[in-house]
Design a protein around this motif. Structure first.
Motif, mmCIF file in Angstrom:
data_model
loop_
_atom_site.group_PDB
_atom_site.id
_atom_site.type_symbol
_atom_site.label_atom_id
_atom_site.label_comp_id
_atom_site.label_asym_id
_atom_site.label_seq_id
_atom_site.Cartn_x
_atom_site.Cartn_y
_atom_site.Cartn_z
ATOM 1 N N ASP A 96 5.564 6.293 5.906
ATOM 2 C CA ASP A 96 4.915 6.504 4.612
ATOM 3 C C ASP A 96 3.563 5.792 4.570
ATOM 4 O O ASP A 96 3.143 5.163 5.542
ATOM 5 C CB ASP A 96 5.831 6.075 3.456
ATOM 6 N N ARG A 97 2.886 5.856 3.446
ATOM 7 C CA ARG A 97 1.531 5.300 3.340
ATOM 8 C C ARG A 97 1.490 3.779 3.435
ATOM 9 O O ARG A 97 0.439 3.201 3.663
ATOM 10 C CB ARG A 97 0.860 5.775 2.059
ATOM 11 N N THR A 98 2.645 3.122 3.273
ATOM 12 C CA THR A 98 2.687 1.662 3.405
ATOM 13 C C THR A 98 3.217 1.247 4.774
ATOM 14 O O THR A 98 3.573 0.094 4.976
ATOM 15 C CB THR A 98 3.560 1.029 2.299
ATOM 16 N N ASP A 99 3.274 2.185 5.701
ATOM 17 C CA ASP A 99 3.754 1.978 7.067
ATOM 18 C C ASP A 99 5.241 1.622 7.164
ATOM 19 O O ASP A 99 5.682 1.027 8.131
ATOM 20 C CB ASP A 99 2.934 0.902 7.802
ATOM 21 N N HIS A 100 6.018 1.977 6.156
ATOM 22 C CA HIS A 100 7.463 1.795 6.219
ATOM 23 C C HIS A 100 8.096 3.083 6.748
ATOM 24 O O HIS A 100 7.605 4.179 6.508
ATOM 25 C CB HIS A 100 8.028 1.425 4.849
ATOM 26 N N SER A 115 11.385 -1.886 1.426
ATOM 27 C CA SER A 115 9.969 -2.161 1.175
ATOM 28 C C SER A 115 9.644 -3.638 1.281
ATOM 29 O O SER A 115 8.495 -4.014 1.492
ATOM 30 C CB SER A 115 9.568 -1.627 -0.195
ATOM 31 N N ARG A 121 5.090 -1.090 13.860
ATOM 32 C CA ARG A 121 4.326 0.038 14.387
ATOM 33 C C ARG A 121 5.199 0.854 15.331
ATOM 34 O O ARG A 121 5.953 0.296 16.122
ATOM 35 C CB ARG A 121 3.099 -0.450 15.139
#
Length: 158
Positions: A96-100, A115, A121
């Motif tokens: 997702d946009r928060t790298d989760h 979250s 990564r």
């Protein structure tokens, strides 16, 4: 006084729908309806079902000692590595946009990274192929991609 007793005994011998309806105990209420229907006594199988049925659907609360013992047992399972684990192949990884991460497994389960956990990564050129999910303390879950040393906390979405 005598008159009210005679009326009450007559009501008990000849019940009405209203007198049966207000009886709280199910077996007694059924017996009242049976008398109203002309049956002398309730069906034996109905009484057996009533006796076997639990009185309450709520479980008794566990004592503090029981809760501590359960927690310690889970902790020891996790520490020893004997905790139940899920080993599965990965169908898809969504970032997702928060790298989760949201990880879809080949068995249909969907797991989402919490979250509050630090993002990791994922190499898009060589994405991980397998996952290991183990139960951690306090009913939470840890997920490891392939055989990496790094794990993330996840919850099951589907």
């Amino acid at each position: 006084m005598l008159t009210s007793l005679l009326i009450a005994s007559a009501a008990l011998s000849q019940p009405s729908l209203e007198t049966c309806r207000v009886i709280d105990v199910p077996a007694e209420r059924l017996a009242c309806y049976d008398r109203l229907a002309g049956r002398e006594e309730a069906a034996p199988e109905a009484l057996a079902l009533e006796a076997a049925a639990p009185r309450s659907t709520l479980a008794a609360p566990k004592s503090e000692e029981e809760l501590k013992a359960e927690f310690e047992a889970k902790r020891e399972l996790v520490k020893s590595g004997d905790a139940p684990a899920i080993y599965s192949d990965i169908t898809e990884i969504v970032v997702d946009r928060t790298d989760h991460l949201t990880i879809i497994l080949d068995n249909g389960q969907v797991w989402r990274q919490l979250s509050s956990d630090r993002p990791i990564r994922v190499n898009s050129k060589k994405p991980p192929k397998t996952v290991t999910i183990t139960e951690a303390a306090m009913g939470s879950y840890r997920l490891k991609l392939d055989d990496s040393r790094q794990s993330i906390r996840v919850r099951r979405v589907k």
